[in-house]
Write a protein that holds these residues in place. Structure first.
Motif, PDB file in Angstrom:
ATOM      1  N   HIS A  36       6.652   9.592  12.347  1.00  0.00           N
ATOM      2  CA  HIS A  36       6.533   8.151  12.629  1.00  0.00           C
ATOM      3  C   HIS A  36       5.711   7.473  11.527  1.00  0.00           C
ATOM      4  CE1 HIS A  36       6.218   4.425  14.902  1.00  0.00           C
ATOM      5  NE2 HIS A  36       4.932   4.448  14.655  1.00  0.00           N
TER       6      HIS A  36
ATOM      7  N   THR B 253      11.227   5.042  18.031  1.00  0.00           N
ATOM      8  CA  THR B 253      11.433   6.123  18.997  1.00  0.00           C
ATOM      9  C   THR B 253      10.100   6.576  19.598  1.00  0.00           C
ATOM     10  OG1 THR B 253      11.488   7.726  17.167  1.00  0.00           O
ATOM     11  CG2 THR B 253      13.614   6.956  18.043  1.00  0.00           C
TER      12      THR B 253
ATOM     13  N   ASP C  30       8.084   7.991  26.538  1.00  0.00           N
ATOM     14  CA  ASP C  30       7.746   7.944  27.968  1.00  0.00           C
ATOM     15  C   ASP C  30       8.904   7.429  28.819  1.00  0.00           C
ATOM     16  OD1 ASP C  30       5.251   8.956  27.463  1.00  0.00           O
ATOM     17  OD2 ASP C  30       4.248   7.007  27.473  1.00  0.00           O
TER      18      ASP C  30
ATOM     19  N   LYS D   4       4.283  12.638  15.290  1.00  0.00           N
ATOM     20  CA  LYS D   4       3.348  11.573  14.884  1.00  0.00           C
ATOM     21  C   LYS D   4       3.374  11.385  13.358  1.00  0.00           C
ATOM     22  CE  LYS D   4      -1.298   9.967  15.935  1.00  0.00           C
ATOM     23  NZ  LYS D   4      -2.538  10.238  16.674  1.00  0.00           N
TER      24      LYS D   4
ATOM     25  N   ASP E 106       7.891   4.732  20.722  1.00  0.00           N
ATOM     26  CA  ASP E 106       7.629   3.867  21.882  1.00  0.00           C
ATOM     27  C   ASP E 106       8.530   4.187  23.063  1.00  0.00           C
ATOM     28  OD1 ASP E 106       5.892   2.657  20.136  1.00  0.00           O
ATOM     29  OD2 ASP E 106       7.010   0.774  19.975  1.00  0.00           O
ATOM     30  N   LEU E 107       9.529   5.045  22.856  1.00  0.00           N
ATOM     31  CA  LEU E 107      10.524   5.315  23.896  1.00  0.00           C
ATOM     32  C   LEU E 107      10.345   6.671  24.581  1.00  0.00           C
ATOM     33  CD1 LEU E 107      13.579   4.061  21.830  1.00  0.00           C
ATOM     34  CD2 LEU E 107      12.459   2.840  23.708  1.00  0.00           C
TER      35      LEU E 107
ATOM     36  N   ALA F 187       9.358  10.785  18.281  1.00  0.00           N
ATOM     37  CA  ALA F 187       8.807   9.873  17.276  1.00  0.00           C
ATOM     38  C   ALA F 187       9.330  10.202  15.877  1.00  0.00           C
ATOM     39  CB  ALA F 187       7.288   9.924  17.300  1.00  0.00           C
TER      40      ALA F 187
ATOM     41  N   THR G   6       7.050   4.472   9.053  1.00  0.00           N
ATOM     42  CA  THR G   6       6.421   3.139   9.018  1.00  0.00           C
ATOM     43  C   THR G   6       5.817   2.860   7.645  1.00  0.00           C
ATOM     44  OG1 THR G   6       4.412   4.035  10.044  1.00  0.00           O
ATOM     45  CG2 THR G   6       5.990   2.993  11.497  1.00  0.00           C
TER      46      THR G   6
ATOM     47  N   ALA H  92      13.948  -0.300  18.699  1.00  0.00           N
ATOM     48  CA  ALA H  92      12.561   0.042  19.000  1.00  0.00           C
ATOM     49  C   ALA H  92      12.214   1.355  18.316  1.00  0.00           C
ATOM     50  CB  ALA H  92      12.364   0.182  20.510  1.00  0.00           C
TER      51      ALA H  92
END
Length: 154
Positions: free
Chosen positions: A143, A89, A94, A140, A91-92, A117, A147, A87
């Motif tokens: 990330h 990072t 929280d 941010k 998204d992880l 992230a 991507t 996944a």
């Protein structure tokens, strides 16, 4: 048809329906690093980039000589975390907060996980084949660079 022959036919049909997914290559890893660097350069950010294969082994690493030193370590930990949990990072973050599903995970294992992230799993045909981690910018931004790099493999 004998029972043995019938079993062999079933086995062959299983083998034929399972398609092999090409692993992440050194060439792929180099392309990911270059793409992440281009994205960061366009944003005026100096970064470190780590690419791991599906087994968590280092395929490529590059730290811009102007990037903060710790970014080398954070990029590697982000890649490792994204790989292990399959996944991003981002998204992880929280999930490791107090009360979150993975709250104790950062300290529960000997391996260096990092829930910031910038780490993204690399998949091919729906299978996990590695991960990329970027450090040096704001989470941010990291990330986004990771991507953006993934788009070069498509």
């Amino acid at each position: 048809m004998t029972q043995h022959h019938q079993h062999a036919v079933q086995e062959n049909s299983l083998v034929n329906t399972t398609t092999a997914v090409a692993p992440l290559t050194t060439q792929d890893a180099d392309a990911l690093v270059a793409a992440a660097q281009r994205a960061a350069e366009a944003a005026g950010v100096t970064i470190s980039v780590t690419v791991l294969d599906a087994g968590g082994h280092l395929l490529a690493f590059r730290r811009d000589d102007r990037a903060v030193l710790i970014s080398g370590e954070t990029s590697t930990r982000k890649a490792y975390t994204a790989l292990q949990l399959n996944a991003p990072t981002a998204d992880l973050v929280d999930a490791v907060q107090p009360g979150g599903l993975f709250h104790t995970l950062p300290t529960a294992l000997d391996r260096p996980l990092l829930f910031i992230a910038g780490g993204v799993p690399v998949q091919r045909d729906g299978r996990l084949i590695g991960a990329i981690g970027v450090g040096g910018g704001a989470p941010k931004q990291d990330h986004g660079f990771a991507t953006a790099a993934l788009e070069t493999l498509a």
